[in-house]
Structures are given as structure tokens and as C-alpha cells.
Write an enzyme that holds these catalytic residues in place. Structure first.
Site, PDB file in Angstrom:
ATOM      1  N   ASN A  26      22.511  44.098  20.200  1.00 24.84           N
ATOM      2  CA  ASN A  26      22.901  42.926  19.420  1.00 24.84           C
ATOM      3  C   ASN A  26      22.763  43.190  17.925  1.00 24.84           C
ATOM      4  OD1 ASN A  26      23.166  41.866  21.912  1.00 24.84           O
ATOM      5  ND2 ASN A  26      21.393  40.514  21.806  1.00 24.84           N
ATOM      6  N   VAL A  27      23.684  42.579  17.185  1.00 26.91           N
ATOM      7  CA  VAL A  27      23.679  42.755  15.727  1.00 26.91           C
ATOM      8  C   VAL A  27      23.274  41.453  15.042  1.00 26.91           C
ATOM      9  CG1 VAL A  27      25.416  44.596  15.769  1.00 26.91           C
ATOM     10  CG2 VAL A  27      26.181  42.214  15.612  1.00 26.91           C
ATOM     11  N   HIS A  49      23.592  49.109  17.724  1.00 22.79           N
ATOM     12  CA  HIS A  49      24.911  48.814  17.162  1.00 22.79           C
ATOM     13  C   HIS A  49      24.829  48.285  15.734  1.00 22.79           C
ATOM     14  CE1 HIS A  49      26.646  48.494  21.528  1.00 22.79           C
ATOM     15  NE2 HIS A  49      26.393  49.726  21.155  1.00 22.79           N
ATOM     16  N   CYS A  98      28.193  50.045  -7.546  1.00 18.98           N
ATOM     17  CA  CYS A  98      28.966  51.213  -8.001  1.00 18.98           C
ATOM     18  C   CYS A  98      30.466  50.921  -8.040  1.00 18.98           C
ATOM     19  CB  CYS A  98      28.681  52.428  -7.120  1.00 18.98           C
ATOM     20  SG  CYS A  98      29.596  52.441  -5.555  1.00 18.98           S
ATOM     21  N   ASN A 107      20.115  38.820  34.610  1.00 17.08           N
ATOM     22  CA  ASN A 107      21.499  38.545  34.224  1.00 17.08           C
ATOM     23  C   ASN A 107      21.997  37.351  35.032  1.00 17.08           C
ATOM     24  OD1 ASN A 107      24.463  38.826  33.725  1.00 17.08           O
ATOM     25  ND2 ASN A 107      23.859  40.804  32.878  1.00 17.08           N
ATOM     26  N   GLU A 161      24.797  37.430  36.492  1.00 15.14           N
ATOM     27  CA  GLU A 161      25.624  37.965  37.579  1.00 15.14           C
ATOM     28  C   GLU A 161      25.354  39.450  37.771  1.00 15.14           C
ATOM     29  OE1 GLU A 161      29.306  36.865  35.730  1.00 15.14           O
ATOM     30  OE2 GLU A 161      29.438  38.779  34.644  1.00 15.14           O
ATOM     31  N   ALA A 210      18.244  34.089  30.902  1.00 11.74           N
ATOM     32  CA  ALA A 210      17.111  34.883  30.418  1.00 11.74           C
ATOM     33  C   ALA A 210      16.009  33.994  29.841  1.00 11.74           C
ATOM     34  CB  ALA A 210      17.596  35.866  29.358  1.00 11.74           C
TER      35      ALA A 210
HETATM   36  P1  OAD Z   1      28.801  41.236  27.096  1.00 13.56           P
HETATM   37  O1  OAD Z   1      29.453  40.030  26.535  1.00 13.56           O
HETATM   38  O2  OAD Z   1      29.669  42.343  27.574  1.00 13.56           O
HETATM   39  O3  OAD Z   1      27.877  40.830  28.335  1.00 13.56           O
HETATM   40  C1  OAD Z   1      26.958  39.771  28.254  1.00 13.56           C
HETATM   41  C2  OAD Z   1      26.171  39.761  29.553  1.00 13.56           C
HETATM   42  O4  OAD Z   1      25.177  38.755  29.447  1.00 13.56           O
HETATM   43  C3  OAD Z   1      26.992  39.443  30.798  1.00 13.56           C
HETATM   44  O5  OAD Z   1      26.656  40.374  31.820  1.00 13.56           O
HETATM   45  C4  OAD Z   1      26.552  38.021  31.182  1.00 13.56           C
HETATM   46  O6  OAD Z   1      26.558  37.804  32.587  1.00 13.56           O
HETATM   47  C5  OAD Z   1      25.135  37.996  30.657  1.00 13.56           C
HETATM   48  N1  OAD Z   1      24.629  36.674  30.268  1.00 13.56           N
HETATM   49  C6  OAD Z   1      25.302  35.659  29.656  1.00 13.56           C
HETATM   50  N2  OAD Z   1      24.491  34.626  29.416  1.00 13.56           N
HETATM   51  C7  OAD Z   1      23.248  34.982  29.871  1.00 13.56           C
HETATM   52  C8  OAD Z   1      21.974  34.333  29.901  1.00 13.56           C
HETATM   53  N3  OAD Z   1      21.788  33.113  29.409  1.00 13.56           N
HETATM   54  N4  OAD Z   1      20.934  35.011  30.446  1.00 13.56           N
HETATM   55  C9  OAD Z   1      21.111  36.266  30.969  1.00 13.56           C
HETATM   56  N5  OAD Z   1      22.293  36.910  30.964  1.00 13.56           N
HETATM   57  C10 OAD Z   1      23.346  36.283  30.418  1.00 13.56           C
HETATM   58  O7  OAD Z   1      27.736  41.752  26.007  1.00 13.56           O
HETATM   59  P2  OAD Z   1      27.027  43.176  25.876  1.00 13.56           P
HETATM   60  O8  OAD Z   1      26.693  43.764  27.187  1.00 13.56           O
HETATM   61  O9  OAD Z   1      25.939  43.017  24.881  1.00 13.56           O
HETATM   62  O10 OAD Z   1      29.497  46.226  20.861  1.00 13.56           O
HETATM   63  O11 OAD Z   1      28.182  44.027  25.198  1.00 13.56           O
HETATM   64  C11 OAD Z   1      27.903  45.312  24.760  1.00 13.56           C
HETATM   65  C12 OAD Z   1      28.661  45.614  23.490  1.00 13.56           C
HETATM   66  O12 OAD Z   1      30.058  45.322  23.673  1.00 13.56           O
HETATM   67  C13 OAD Z   1      28.290  44.764  22.290  1.00 13.56           C
HETATM   68  O13 OAD Z   1      27.137  45.223  21.619  1.00 13.56           O
HETATM   69  C14 OAD Z   1      29.495  44.901  21.418  1.00 13.56           C
HETATM   70  C15 OAD Z   1      30.586  44.735  22.451  1.00 13.56           C
HETATM   71  O14 OAD Z   1      31.793  45.343  22.167  1.00 13.56           O
HETATM   72  C16 OAD Z   1      29.940  46.442  19.623  1.00 13.56           C
HETATM   73  O15 OAD Z   1      30.414  45.549  18.923  1.00 13.56           O
HETATM   74  C17 OAD Z   1      29.805  47.855  19.175  1.00 13.56           C
END
Ligand code: OAD
Length: 250
Positions: free
Chosen positions: A100-101, A117, A148, A211, A213, A229
Site C-alpha cells: 500500500n502507498v 510500492h 532545481c 481475506n 475471499e 481484516a
Molecule cells: P487488490 O485490489 O488486488 O486486492 C485487494 C484484496 O483485499 C482482495 O483479495 C479482497 O478480497 C481483499 N479485501 C477487500 N476488503 C477486505 C477487508 N475488509 N478485509 C480483508 N480483505 C479484504 O489489492 P492488492 O492485492 O493490494 O500496485 O493489489 C496489489 C497491487 O496491485 C497494488 O499495490 C497496486 C495494484 O496495481 C501498484 O500500484 C504498483
């Protein structure tokens, strides 16, 4: 035979890694990327999150990042961020590896972190490569410029770019040596972050997934807990999710 509870397992562990993704911030009302209302359902990554997109139209790219900064500035860390920040204070060797950013882990108090990231709250000079914190919301002019004179870019990883070397090395080393790895709120679709739980598992870590799912990690996880979570982590971690009470001085 009953299995030890997760908090008991963690208390015996020398080293713990927590890997998080956008799902950990979902209960703070920060959009995820791939959910029903996810950012990549509404926007094309190629238009907003690549070096080519920035080269074509830096203002458009910055408008999107400035919008995200403004949104996140109004959000607060939730119970999941807080539980992870508390957990850090109980474990001798701990690393939070986040994709996360949004900076919400830091705002919740996490310190031992590898931000794979990057961060929305840092900017990088295109000419000098210097990285500085920038918390201005909204940014006074887009694109922002360095002293600059060169344009600044968000200090985040875009598609097609390598991850920060130090962060990925630190995360890899920690994955190889941890006893417990907790994987929270990631779809586990983006590499190399998605490989870290496999690395941990291959080196003997006990892998726990939280998660909404099933994900590609579910089949290798030792435990999967389905749900939010912010509800599951405080329950799973028990007192380890509570801030440590300071030891009274004599
Ligand atoms: P995703 O949006 O791909 O996935 C989010 C995950 O969180 C899913 O598996 C959901 O089921 C789960 N989720 C949602 N709400 C939740 C909750 N309340 N409690 C628990 N789980 C929950 O996000 P990331 O896996 O972080 O990269 O995506 C990875 C990267 O893809 C990001 O960092 C970003 C993106 O492109 C860059 O921008 C470089």
C-alpha cells in the site's frame, strides 16, 4: 491434539512478517484495485500508472495521484492497521511488508516497514532522483516542481518499473527467516509481492491468510480466515492487537 492459537504461536515466534495489500485499508474507505468498485475497474493503469503515461501527460497523472492524496487525507487507520502496529511491539524480529502507498500503516504507528510500492506522500525529482516527503493537500500546482526546476513524480512504483531494491531485499530476507507470516487483504496477483508467502512457506513459516475471499495463496496457507481484516485481526491476535501498556517506572 489442538493447534496452538495464533497469538500463542506468535508469542513463541522469534520472527514475524505481515504482508498487506489494499484490503487492509478497505474499512478505512480507501478503494482497493480489483474489487467491484476497484480503481482498476474505473481507470486504465496504462493511462495513469506507467512512466509512459507520465511522459505523455504529467498533469493528468498528477491529477489522479492528487485526488488519491486528498481522499486518503480524510481517512483514518482502522482496527486492522492498529492491530498490526500493536503486534510489532510484541515481537523481537518483525517486518511489515506492505504493497500500500496510502501511509495508513505509518499513521497507525507501524515503524518496522518495507513499503514495496513506495508512498503517495513522497515525491521524487526527475532530474536529481532525490526523494522528499510531501504532505501538501491539495498540491498547490500540478505537476509539482523541484527547487532545481525539474518536475517531481510520485515516489511510487509504476507498471513496468522495478521495486525499490532495499525494500524487496529486506522483505525477501524476512520472508526466508520468519516463523509466522500473516497475509492480509491482498489478491496476491502482483509480483514479486505475491511470491513472498511462498518463499516463507518454503522456508518453514506458518502462513496465515486473512481475506474476504480465496486467493492464489489460499492453497498454501496453513490457516485462512474469511472476513474483514478489521474484525478478524483483533480477534485472532487477542491481547497482541492491543497497544502495550507502558511499564511503570520504579
Ligand atoms: P487488490 O485490489 O488486488 O486486492 C485487494 C484484496 O483485499 C482482495 O483479495 C479482497 O478480497 C481483499 N479485501 C477487500 N476488503 C477486505 C477487508 N475488509 N478485509 C480483508 N480483505 C479484504 O489489492 P492488492 O492485492 O493490494 O500496485 O493489489 C496489489 C497491487 O496491485 C497494488 O499495490 C497496486 C495494484 O496495481 C501498484 O500500484 C504498483
Amino acid at each position: 491434539m489442538t493447534l496452538p492459537t495464533l497469538d500463542a504461536r506468535i508469542l513463541q515466534a522469534k520472527s514475524v512478517v505481515v504482508l498487506t495489500g489494499a484490503g487492509v485499508s478497505a474499512e478505512s474507505n480507501v478503494p482497493t484495485f480489483r474489487g467491484a468498485d476497484g480503481l482498476w475497474r474505473r481507470h486504465r493503469a496504462e493511462d495513469l500508472a506507467t512512466p509512459e503515461a507520465f511522459g505523455r501527460d504529467p498533469r493528468l497523472v498528477w491529477e489522479w495521484y492528487d485526488w488519491r492524496r486528498q481522499l486518503i487525507a480524510t481517512r483514518r487507520p482502522n482496527a486492522a492497521h492498529e492491530a498490526i502496529a500493536a503486534l510489532e511491539t510484541y515481537v523481537p524480529e518483525f517486518l511489515l511488508v506492505t504493497q500500500n502507498v496510502d501511509g495508513l500503516h505509518r499513521r497507525a504507528g507501524s515503524r518496522r516497514m518495507a513499503e514495496l510500492h513506495g508512498s503517495l506522500w513522497r515525491v521524487r525529482c526527475l532530474a536529481e532522483e532525490t526523494v522528499t516527503e510531501n504532505l501538501a493537500v491539495p498540491l498547490p500546482s500540478l505537476p509539482p516542481h523541484c527547487a532545481c526546476g525539474a518536475p517531481l513524480r510520485p515516489d511510487v512504483v509504476w507498471f513496468g518499473e522495478a521495486l525499490p531494491t532495499d525494500a524487496i531485499r529486506q522483505a525477501w530476507d524476512a520472508a526466508e527467516s520468519c516463523d509466522v507470516m500473516l497475509v492480509v487483504g491482498t489478491s496476491a496477483l502482483v509480483q514479486p509481492a505475491a511470491s513472498l508467502p511462498m518463499v516463507g512457506k518454503a522456508h518453514g513459516a506458518y502462513v496465515v491468510e486473512v481475506n474476504l475471499e480465496a486467493t492464489p495463496l489460499t492453497r498454501i496457507a496453513d490457516e485462512t480466515h474469511y472476513g474483514k481484516a478489521g474484525e478478524i485481526l483483533p480477534r485472532l491476535l487477542g491481547t497482541l492487537a492491543q497497544p502495550r501498556t507502558p511499564t511503570p517506572s520504579p
